[in-house]
Design a protein around this motif. Structure first.
Motif, PDB file in Angstrom:
ATOM      1  N   UNK A  29     106.587 -24.216 -15.886  1.00 30.47           N
ATOM      2  CA  UNK A  29     106.572 -23.443 -17.127  1.00 30.47           C
ATOM      3  C   UNK A  29     105.601 -22.251 -16.980  1.00 30.47           C
ATOM      4  N   UNK A  30     104.451 -22.517 -16.348  1.00 32.41           N
ATOM      5  CA  UNK A  30     103.475 -21.451 -16.139  1.00 32.41           C
ATOM      6  C   UNK A  30     104.057 -20.384 -15.225  1.00 32.41           C
ATOM      7  N   UNK A  31     104.830 -20.787 -14.195  1.00 37.75           N
ATOM      8  CA  UNK A  31     105.484 -19.818 -13.310  1.00 37.75           C
ATOM      9  C   UNK A  31     106.436 -18.935 -14.109  1.00 37.75           C
ATOM     10  N   UNK A  32     107.166 -19.563 -15.036  1.00 35.88           N
ATOM     11  CA  UNK A  32     108.072 -18.803 -15.900  1.00 35.88           C
ATOM     12  C   UNK A  32     107.288 -17.815 -16.761  1.00 35.88           C
ATOM     13  N   UNK A  33     106.156 -18.303 -17.315  1.00 35.67           N
ATOM     14  CA  UNK A  33     105.309 -17.423 -18.134  1.00 35.67           C
ATOM     15  C   UNK A  33     104.767 -16.258 -17.301  1.00 35.67           C
ATOM     16  N   UNK A  34     104.340 -16.600 -16.052  1.00 36.06           N
ATOM     17  CA  UNK A  34     103.814 -15.556 -15.163  1.00 36.06           C
ATOM     18  C   UNK A  34     104.916 -14.555 -14.843  1.00 36.06           C
ATOM     19  N   UNK A  35     106.126 -15.036 -14.575  1.00 30.74           N
ATOM     20  CA  UNK A  35     107.243 -14.131 -14.284  1.00 30.74           C
ATOM     21  C   UNK A  35     107.530 -13.241 -15.488  1.00 30.74           C
ATOM     22  N   UNK A  36     107.490 -13.811 -16.693  1.00 29.83           N
ATOM     23  CA  UNK A  36     107.715 -13.038 -17.917  1.00 29.83           C
ATOM     24  C   UNK A  36     106.617 -11.990 -18.089  1.00 29.83           C
ATOM     25  N   UNK A  37     105.369 -12.431 -17.860  1.00 29.30           N
ATOM     26  CA  UNK A  37     104.248 -11.494 -17.978  1.00 29.30           C
ATOM     27  C   UNK A  37     104.356 -10.372 -16.944  1.00 29.30           C
ATOM     28  N   UNK A  39     107.125  -9.247 -15.649  1.00 27.54           N
ATOM     29  CA  UNK A  39     108.223  -8.401 -16.111  1.00 27.54           C
ATOM     30  C   UNK A  39     107.746  -7.491 -17.243  1.00 27.54           C
ATOM     31  N   UNK A  40     107.001  -8.074 -18.199  1.00 30.14           N
ATOM     32  CA  UNK A  40     106.449  -7.276 -19.304  1.00 30.14           C
ATOM     33  C   UNK A  40     105.499  -6.206 -18.781  1.00 30.14           C
ATOM     34  N   UNK A  41     104.678  -6.598 -17.797  1.00 26.08           N
ATOM     35  CA  UNK A  41     103.731  -5.655 -17.213  1.00 26.08           C
ATOM     36  C   UNK A  41     104.481  -4.506 -16.531  1.00 26.08           C
ATOM     37  N   UNK A  42     105.532  -4.826 -15.785  1.00 20.01           N
ATOM     38  CA  UNK A  42     106.319  -3.782 -15.118  1.00 20.01           C
ATOM     39  C   UNK A  42     106.953  -2.859 -16.152  1.00 20.01           C
ATOM     40  N   UNK A  43     107.474  -3.418 -17.231  1.00 12.77           N
ATOM     41  CA  UNK A  43     108.075  -2.597 -18.291  1.00 12.77           C
ATOM     42  C   UNK A  43     107.003  -1.726 -18.952  1.00 12.77           C
ATOM     43  N   UNK A  44     105.822  -2.314 -19.183  1.00  6.86           N
ATOM     44  CA  UNK A  44     104.721  -1.549 -19.782  1.00  6.86           C
ATOM     45  C   UNK A  44     104.284  -0.419 -18.865  1.00  6.86           C
ATOM     46  N   UNK A  45     104.195  -0.714 -17.555  1.00  4.69           N
ATOM     47  CA  UNK A  45     103.809   0.331 -16.595  1.00  4.69           C
ATOM     48  C   UNK A  45     104.841   1.453 -16.592  1.00  4.69           C
ATOM     49  N   UNK A  46     106.127   1.098 -16.634  1.00  5.32           N
ATOM     50  CA  UNK A  46     107.188   2.119 -16.664  1.00  5.32           C
ATOM     51  C   UNK A  46     107.109   2.932 -17.952  1.00  5.32           C
ATOM     52  N   UNK A  47     106.878   2.252 -19.076  1.00  9.49           N
ATOM     53  CA  UNK A  47     106.737   2.960 -20.356  1.00  9.49           C
ATOM     54  C   UNK A  47     105.527   3.896 -20.308  1.00  9.49           C
ATOM     55  N   UNK A  48     104.447   3.432 -19.683  1.00  6.47           N
ATOM     56  CA  UNK A  48     103.253   4.258 -19.552  1.00  6.47           C
ATOM     57  C   UNK A  48     103.541   5.479 -18.671  1.00  6.47           C
ATOM     58  N   UNK A  49     104.242   5.290 -17.568  1.00  3.66           N
ATOM     59  CA  UNK A  49     104.610   6.423 -16.699  1.00  3.66           C
ATOM     60  C   UNK A  49     105.490   7.407 -17.460  1.00  3.66           C
ATOM     61  N   UNK A  50     106.456   6.874 -18.225  1.00  2.00           N
ATOM     62  CA  UNK A  50     107.340   7.744 -19.020  1.00  2.00           C
ATOM     63  C   UNK A  50     106.537   8.515 -20.057  1.00  2.00           C
ATOM     64  N   UNK A  51     105.650   7.817 -20.753  1.00  2.06           N
ATOM     65  CA  UNK A  51     104.814   8.468 -21.765  1.00  2.06           C
ATOM     66  C   UNK A  51     103.897   9.508 -21.118  1.00  2.06           C
TER      67      UNK A  51
END
Length: 145
Positions: A29-37, A39-51
């Motif tokens: 479950x923690x691995x799933x949470x880490x994978x989600x985090x 993924x969220x981090x990658x999306x946040x980084x992309x949003x930050x680069x776009x911004x």
């Protein structure tokens, strides 16, 4: 006693196995949470680069606009300066023209006054001439008689 000890160990092993399975499930479950985090981090980084790109584009656009406005302001300042110089020159020309006009008016007034005096003098001279002509005729009459 050995059987009890064996049963206790077997029970302990079953508890440990159950605890291990729970820990493994939690780890999954923690691995799933880490994978989600991640993924969220990658999306946040992309949003930050776009911004960041959008912010840089906005800054570049505003900088360019500011430069254009500075150029317009410089041109307007130059036009204002030229207009001010032209106004000063026009005002000076107006003042000189007004002064000339006033001198001409004074000269016209003086000429009008001289003209009136000359007219009066001419009338007096015509009167004197007429008187002289009358006196001359009278003298001629007396001389003939």
């Amino acid at each position: 006693a050995l059987q009890r000890q064996l049963a206790a160990e077997e029970e302990q092993r079953a508890k440990n196995d159950a605890r291990g399975r729970d820990t493994l499930a939690q780890l999954e479950a923690a691995k799933g949470d880490v994978a989600k985090l991640q993924s969220d981090l990658a999306a946040s980084e992309e949003a930050l680069r776009t911004a960041s790109r959008a912010g840089q584009e906005t800054a570049d656009r505003l900088t360019s606009q500011l430069e254009r406005e500075k150029e317009k302001t410089a041109k307007l300042d130059e036009q204002y300066h030229e207009a001010s110089e032209q106004l000063a020159a026009t005002t000076e020309t107006y003042q000189r023209t007004r002064e000339k006009e006033m001198r001409v008016e004074e000269e016209l007034q003086a000429a009008t006054t001289r003209g009136a005096l000359l007219k009066d003098e001419a009338a007096e001279l015509r009167e004197a001439k007429a008187q002289l002509a009358a006196d001359l005729r009278e003298a001629e009459q007396k001389a003939l008689t």
